[in-house]
Design an enzyme around this catalytic site. Structure first.
Site, PDB file in Angstrom:
ATOM      1  N   HIS A 139      -5.698  27.858  53.582  1.00 37.25           N
ATOM      2  CA  HIS A 139      -5.052  26.652  54.115  1.00 37.25           C
ATOM      3  C   HIS A 139      -3.892  26.268  53.218  1.00 37.25           C
ATOM      4  O   HIS A 139      -4.065  26.157  51.996  1.00 37.25           O
ATOM      5  CB  HIS A 139      -6.074  25.509  54.175  1.00 37.25           C
ATOM      6  CG  HIS A 139      -5.470  24.160  54.414  1.00 37.25           C
ATOM      7  ND1 HIS A 139      -4.653  23.882  55.495  1.00 37.25           N
ATOM      8  CD2 HIS A 139      -5.553  22.991  53.719  1.00 37.25           C
ATOM      9  CE1 HIS A 139      -4.272  22.617  55.452  1.00 37.25           C
ATOM     10  NE2 HIS A 139      -4.793  22.057  54.379  1.00 37.25           N
ATOM     11  N   HIS A 141       0.160  23.944  53.095  1.00 43.67           N
ATOM     12  CA  HIS A 141       1.024  22.928  53.699  1.00 43.67           C
ATOM     13  C   HIS A 141       2.427  23.517  53.857  1.00 43.67           C
ATOM     14  O   HIS A 141       3.363  23.096  53.156  1.00 43.67           O
ATOM     15  CB  HIS A 141       1.031  21.668  52.847  1.00 43.67           C
ATOM     16  CG  HIS A 141      -0.296  20.975  52.758  1.00 43.67           C
ATOM     17  ND1 HIS A 141      -0.521  19.867  51.974  1.00 43.67           N
ATOM     18  CD2 HIS A 141      -1.478  21.228  53.377  1.00 43.67           C
ATOM     19  CE1 HIS A 141      -1.788  19.464  52.101  1.00 43.67           C
ATOM     20  NE2 HIS A 141      -2.399  20.295  52.945  1.00 43.67           N
TER      21      HIS A 141
HETATM   22  P1  13P Z   1      -8.617  19.605  48.402  1.00 42.26           P
HETATM   23  O1  13P Z   1      -7.911  19.262  47.119  1.00 42.26           O
HETATM   24  O2  13P Z   1      -9.918  18.843  48.540  1.00 42.26           O
HETATM   25  O3  13P Z   1      -8.774  21.081  48.582  1.00 42.26           O
HETATM   26  O4  13P Z   1      -7.719  19.066  49.598  1.00 42.26           O
HETATM   27  C1  13P Z   1      -6.407  19.507  49.759  1.00 42.26           C
HETATM   28  C2  13P Z   1      -5.984  19.545  51.179  1.00 42.26           C
HETATM   29  O5  13P Z   1      -5.024  20.225  51.488  1.00 42.26           O
HETATM   30  C3  13P Z   1      -6.744  18.801  52.190  1.00 42.26           C
HETATM   31  O6  13P Z   1      -6.408  19.174  53.485  1.00 42.26           O
HETATM   32 ZN    ZN Z   2      -4.389  20.129  53.569  1.00 44.41          ZN
END
Ligand code: 13P
Ligand code: ZN
Length: 274
Positions: A139, A141
């Site tokens: 995951h 951003h």
């Molecule tokens: P975490 O630090 O808990 O992994 O969260 C980061 C994040 O991107 C949440 O969507």
């Molecule tokens: Zn995130």
């Protein structure tokens, strides 16, 4: 063997560093998980510790008793290569697939990523769908994908078609297309359920106004997939910034020719989407 010497741990760290270098991990943004193979856990078993089980916050019975390498919650991808033992951990699930315990890492305390329900539910779905082949959920951003979720309709087939049109390699890299989750509160079971439903069909799920989840059999393939999607998104952002009409593009017939030569079956919804 020491945990940090294991190849899968080194590959995990490399992906974290590369994602940060790309600019996809501001602050603690993003997380990574890897479903460890039996032979890999056997190599490092002597270094694992015992500790109390905690609730995952969802149920993943198909992953019971398995081990996972995951990033810590609130930890920065930037810091993973500098001090892996403080920023990542190995967890083991219990025999019901509802609880986990930390058996290595997070040496100064902490817990696995807040997106653990999404990671595990996705890993469960893709383990089943790919007959045990897929082991990674990533995951991040990624900037341009997020930008597009403000201007494109939040529909799987629209995102798939638009992204595919931007780079000839796309239909080959993600022939099934991408799925889109509307904006939801992150970090819980609801968004995990919505995302894992998409993972039954797609290797990529886009979270509106938040980021992207990608899955695959190994670190390079998974990173390459997300990189390809984000690169296409970047081209689309540039195209939309120049003009709202395309003078020419890759046509439906072009995609059909490409699919034939590269022996891939393209998702029909996106192919037929205007
Ligand atoms: P975490 O630090 O808990 O992994 O969260 C980061 C994040 O991107 C949440 O969507
Ligand atoms: Zn995130």
């Amino acid at each position: 063997m020491k945990v940090l010497e294991a190849k899968f741990v080194q590959d995990f760290i490399k992906l974290c560093a590369e994602g940060y270098r790309k600019g996809w991990h501001e602050r603690n943004g993003g997380n990574l998980s890897y479903r460890i193979k039996d032979e890999e856990i056997n190599l490092i078993k002597e270094n694992l510790i015992d500790c109390d089980y905690q609730d995952i916050g969802t149920e993943v019975p198909f992953l019971k008793n398995e081990y996972f390498l995951v990033t810590g919650s609130g930890k920065y991808m930037m810091n993973v290569p500098l001090d892996p033992e403080d920023n990542i951990c190995i967890i083991k699930l219990d025999e019901t697939g509802t609880k986990f315990k930390i058996v290595w890492g997070l040496k100064n305390g902490g817990r696995p990523t807040s997106e653990l329900p999404s990671h595990l539910m996705n890993l469960e779905v893709v383990k089943r769908r790919t007959n045990d082949k897929y082991r990674i959920v990533y995951h991040c951003h990624a900037t341009n994908i997020i930008a597009l979720t403000f201007v494109l309709p939040l529909k799987n087939e629209v995102f798939t078609r638009e992204l595919r049109e931007m780079a000839t390699e796309c239909p080959v890299v993600f022939p099934d297309g991408v799925g889109v989750v509307p904006w939801m509160v992150p970090g819980g079971k609801d968004i995990a359920v919505a995302t894992s439903k998409l993972m039954e069909k797609f290797d990529v799920a886009i979270w509106a106004h938040h980021g992207i989840f990608g899955t695959g059999p190994d670190f390079d393939t998974t990173f390459g997939l997300v990189d390809t999607v984000e690169k296409s998104a970047e081209i689309l952002v540039k195209v939309l910034s120049m003009s709202n009409t395309k003078l020419q593009t890759i046509t439906r017939e072009n995609f059909i020719d490409l699919a034939k030569d590269f022996k891939v079956t393209l998702n029909e919804d996106a192919l037929n989407c205007k």
